[in-house]
Motif scaffolding. Structure first.
Motif, PDB file in Angstrom:
ATOM      1  N   TRP A  90      -6.580  12.460  -2.523  1.00 16.28           N
ATOM      2  CA  TRP A  90      -5.983  11.234  -1.992  1.00 16.28           C
ATOM      3  C   TRP A  90      -6.538  10.893  -0.617  1.00 16.28           C
ATOM      4  CZ3 TRP A  90      -3.147  10.818   2.511  1.00 16.28           C
ATOM      5  CH2 TRP A  90      -2.681  12.005   3.095  1.00 16.28           C
TER       6      TRP A  90
ATOM      7  N   ARG B 169       4.145   4.913   4.277  1.00 13.98           N
ATOM      8  CA  ARG B 169       5.394   5.647   4.039  1.00 13.98           C
ATOM      9  C   ARG B 169       5.201   7.134   4.314  1.00 13.98           C
ATOM     10  NH1 ARG B 169       7.264   2.755  -1.649  1.00 13.98           N
ATOM     11  NH2 ARG B 169       8.090   0.821  -0.696  1.00 13.98           N
TER      12      ARG B 169
ATOM     13  N   SER C 271      -8.768  -4.091  -7.651  1.00 13.86           N
ATOM     14  CA  SER C 271      -8.006  -5.292  -7.333  1.00 13.86           C
ATOM     15  C   SER C 271      -7.414  -5.189  -5.935  1.00 13.86           C
ATOM     16  CB  SER C 271      -6.874  -5.476  -8.354  1.00 13.86           C
ATOM     17  OG  SER C 271      -5.932  -4.434  -8.228  1.00 13.86           O
TER      18      SER C 271
ATOM     19  N   TYR D  99      -3.361  -2.888  -1.395  1.00 11.59           N
ATOM     20  CA  TYR D  99      -2.032  -3.087  -0.807  1.00 11.59           C
ATOM     21  C   TYR D  99      -1.105  -1.934  -1.178  1.00 11.59           C
ATOM     22  CZ  TYR D  99      -2.941  -7.933   0.637  1.00 11.59           C
ATOM     23  OH  TYR D  99      -3.434  -9.054   1.249  1.00 11.59           O
ATOM     24  N   ARG D 100      -1.105  -1.550  -2.452  1.00 11.96           N
ATOM     25  CA  ARG D 100      -0.219  -0.481  -2.926  1.00 11.96           C
ATOM     26  C   ARG D 100      -0.543   0.850  -2.251  1.00 11.96           C
ATOM     27  NH1 ARG D 100      -1.377  -0.976  -7.770  1.00 11.96           N
ATOM     28  NH2 ARG D 100      -2.671   0.863  -8.109  1.00 11.96           N
ATOM     29  N   LYS D 101      -1.849   1.143  -2.111  1.00  8.92           N
ATOM     30  CA  LYS D 101      -2.263   2.388  -1.458  1.00  8.92           C
ATOM     31  C   LYS D 101      -1.834   2.394   0.011  1.00  8.92           C
ATOM     32  CE  LYS D 101      -4.585   4.154  -4.981  1.00  8.92           C
ATOM     33  NZ  LYS D 101      -4.161   5.412  -5.648  1.00  8.92           N
ATOM     34  N   LYS D 102      -2.033   1.263   0.702  1.00  4.66           N
ATOM     35  CA  LYS D 102      -1.691   1.191   2.118  1.00  4.66           C
ATOM     36  C   LYS D 102      -0.191   1.394   2.333  1.00  4.66           C
ATOM     37  CE  LYS D 102      -3.490  -2.045   4.721  1.00  4.66           C
ATOM     38  NZ  LYS D 102      -4.021  -1.196   5.804  1.00  4.66           N
ATOM     39  N   VAL D 103       0.617   0.809   1.454  1.00  4.78           N
ATOM     40  CA  VAL D 103       2.068   1.006   1.565  1.00  4.78           C
ATOM     41  C   VAL D 103       2.411   2.487   1.406  1.00  4.78           C
ATOM     42  CG1 VAL D 103       4.278   0.565   0.433  1.00  4.78           C
ATOM     43  CG2 VAL D 103       2.691  -1.317   0.844  1.00  4.78           C
ATOM     44  N   GLY D 104       1.757   3.150   0.448  1.00  3.79           N
ATOM     45  CA  GLY D 104       1.992   4.579   0.236  1.00  3.79           C
ATOM     46  C   GLY D 104       1.589   5.411   1.445  1.00  3.79           C
TER      47      GLY D 104
ATOM     48  N   GLN E 274      -8.480   7.549   0.433  1.00  2.00           N
ATOM     49  CA  GLN E 274      -8.069   6.774   1.593  1.00  2.00           C
ATOM     50  C   GLN E 274      -9.255   6.493   2.510  1.00  2.00           C
ATOM     51  OE1 GLN E 274      -5.115   8.672   4.034  1.00  2.00           O
ATOM     52  NE2 GLN E 274      -4.812   6.896   5.352  1.00  2.00           N
TER      53      GLN E 274
ATOM     54  N   SER F 105      -4.499  -5.839  -5.042  1.00  5.62           N
ATOM     55  CA  SER F 105      -3.162  -5.252  -5.132  1.00  5.62           C
ATOM     56  C   SER F 105      -3.218  -3.731  -5.081  1.00  5.62           C
ATOM     57  CB  SER F 105      -2.470  -5.705  -6.422  1.00  5.62           C
ATOM     58  OG  SER F 105      -3.189  -5.272  -7.557  1.00  5.62           O
ATOM     59  N   THR F 106      -4.317  -3.144  -5.570  1.00  7.90           N
ATOM     60  CA  THR F 106      -4.452  -1.691  -5.505  1.00  7.90           C
ATOM     61  C   THR F 106      -4.531  -1.227  -4.057  1.00  7.90           C
ATOM     62  OG1 THR F 106      -5.582  -1.617  -7.641  1.00  7.90           O
ATOM     63  CG2 THR F 106      -5.892   0.269  -6.184  1.00  7.90           C
TER      64      THR F 106
END
Length: 468
Positions: free
Chosen positions: A423, A464, A451, A456-461, A427, A453-454
């Motif tokens: 991961w 967190r 995409s 965006y989803r990774k950055k949010v993870g 990153q 959205s991928t």
């Protein structure tokens, strides 16, 4: 096997239909045909169907188009979500509208077939008969030694239910002389499909001529397709046959048919209607006997609605449709394909590779592959060229991938870099891409072939994880 239903194990079938009476009739047709040979689950909404797909593996999904409106207002959005959750299941769209545009939209978005309601149990039996034993897990395939493997069907590699459905369509369609319209994303194998149709047809001994309508300048296209007489234009020093005439007695494959000029489309329509052509600069009509297979990676109905493709030509060509599924919708074929490419390119480069490490297989199977089979093929070729052999490890795949995108990771010194968790490496690659494009997520996603959205989803993870 009785009427297409396996006798040694149940086929798991998911029906998504919100109309009680219609659902009752559909289920009655299924059970009347197969009895106990099918394990049927019924969901009355699209969201309920998605939840079932995420928790339970199915072999076949029957989805009524209107019932999926709670998943997405557009048919493409709904079936794309369904295909993403189906994990290799054969998806059949159902509707009582009989709309050709609806059928094309559903199949472009991930459905493998489209059937009108009310449904026949025997029609479904033919679909269930196409389901084969699924491949083992990707890791088992990945660790096989790299050796030459035969293709599963006429140049294709893959035994997923989706590809078995394609093979069956080819076998059924090949003997006909009617036009074939192949759709699918770039890199899914449209030319391989055309060649398979030719090889399995009565015209196999004749020529197979392929022409890419998007790769030839418009001013030269008419002569390339229909031929030209001597003196028809500057440089025409002799009579010249076009692609149609060269394919006489065989098969003509017109790729990227939607890129053809409208005026030329009119002439192509006349050829399909009359079976004759006229060379540029000539008035004499020449009879030809050609089977036409055309293809596009775009939605043909959208091209028609935008007035970029003649509607009458579309219906003349769209007699026998075949839709090729993207690689992300048949993940069990990814590692067999990669293993086949590794064996071929290792032999060409005279290198000794011994399969893929398990973490590489996991990465390959989880990837979206927007470039489909062609993208996978190119990546494996780069790995073979750049490295000396042995098992394909994660650092090989990442190095080849980074080079392909024109990115480079900074080297602190000449000592071997530490091995980071997967991961963290992912990153770092995404952050390098964002840096390269000044933080522009859309451009970074395009360069990485994923995409937005991928990202965006990774950055949010990551955010967190940092907050924790």
């Amino acid at each position: 096997m009785r009427d297409g239903c396996p006798s040694d194990a149940s086929v798991r079938l998911l029906l998504i239909d919100g109309a009680p009476e219609r659902s009752r009739l559909t289920m009655a047709a299924i059970f009347a045909q197969w009895g106990e040979g099918v394990d049927l689950v019924h969901c009355t909404s699209g969201q309920q169907g998605l939840r079932s797909l995420r928790t339970t593996p199915f072999d076949v999904v029957l989805a009524e188009t209107a019932t999926l409106e709670d998943v997405g207002a557009q048919i493409e959005t709904a079936f794309s979500a369904l295909a993403g959750a189906a994990r290799g299941a054969l998806i059949v769209a159902l509707s009582d509208s009989g709309s050709v545009s609806l059928a094309v939209a559903a199949m472009q978005a991930g459905a493998h077939d489209y059937l009108n309601l009310p449904i026949s149990g025997r029609v479904l039996a033919a679909r269930l008969g196409e389901l084969g034993q699924r491949h083992g897990k990707a890791r088992a395939v990945a660790q096989e030694p790299a050796s030459e493997k035969t293709s599963d069907f006429e140049g294709f590699v893959g035994t997923s239910p989706q590809m078995r459905a394609v093979y069956d369509q080819i076998l059924r369609i090949a003997p006909s002389a009617a036009p074939v319209f192949v759709t699918g994303e770039s890199g899914t194998g449209k030319e391989v499909t055309a060649e398979a149709l030719h090889k399995r047809s009565p015209r196999a001994a004749g020529p197979f001529i392929a022409l890419n309508a998007g790769a030839i300048p418009r001013e030269l296209m008419e002569a390339e397709v229909f031929g030209a007489a001597k003196g028809a234009y500057t440089g025409a020093h002799a009579d010249r046959k076009g692609a149609i005439e060269m394919a006489d007695g065989g098969t003509l494959f017109l790729d990227e048919i939607g890129e053809m000029d409208l005026a030329l489309q009119s002439k192509l329509l006349r050829f399909l209607q009359t079976g004759t052509i006229t060379r540029v600069g000539e008035s004499r009509a020449r009879p030809v006997d050609v089977r036409v297979v055309c293809a596009t990676n775009r939605n043909p109905m959208q091209l028609v609605s935008e007035k970029k493709f003649r509607e009458d030509l579309f219906y003349r060509l769209h007699v026998l449709p075949i839709h090729l599924p993207p690689l992300r919708q048949r993940p069990c074929d990814i590692m067999p394909l990669a293993q086949s490419f590794l064996a071929r390119f290792a032999a060409e480069e005279n290198k000794g590779f011994s399969g893929f490490a398990p973490d590489v297989a996991d990465l390959f199977v989880a990837r979206e592959w927007p470039g489909n089979v062609r993208q996978l093929q190119n990546l494996v070729r780069r790995i073979v060229v750049m490295f000396d052999g042995g098992p394909v490890t994660l650092d090989m795949g990442l190095a080849a991938d980074i080079e392909a995108r024109g990115l480079s990771a900074p080297l602190a010194d000449c000592s071997p870099p530490p091995v980071l968790p997967m991961w963290r490496q992912e990153q770092r690659i995404i952050e390098d891409a964002l840096d390269a494009f000044g933080g522009n997520i859309a451009k970074a996603a395009a360069a990485l072939e994923i995409s937005p959205s991928t990202i965006y989803r990774k950055k949010v993870g990551w955010d967190r994880a940092g907050a924790a």
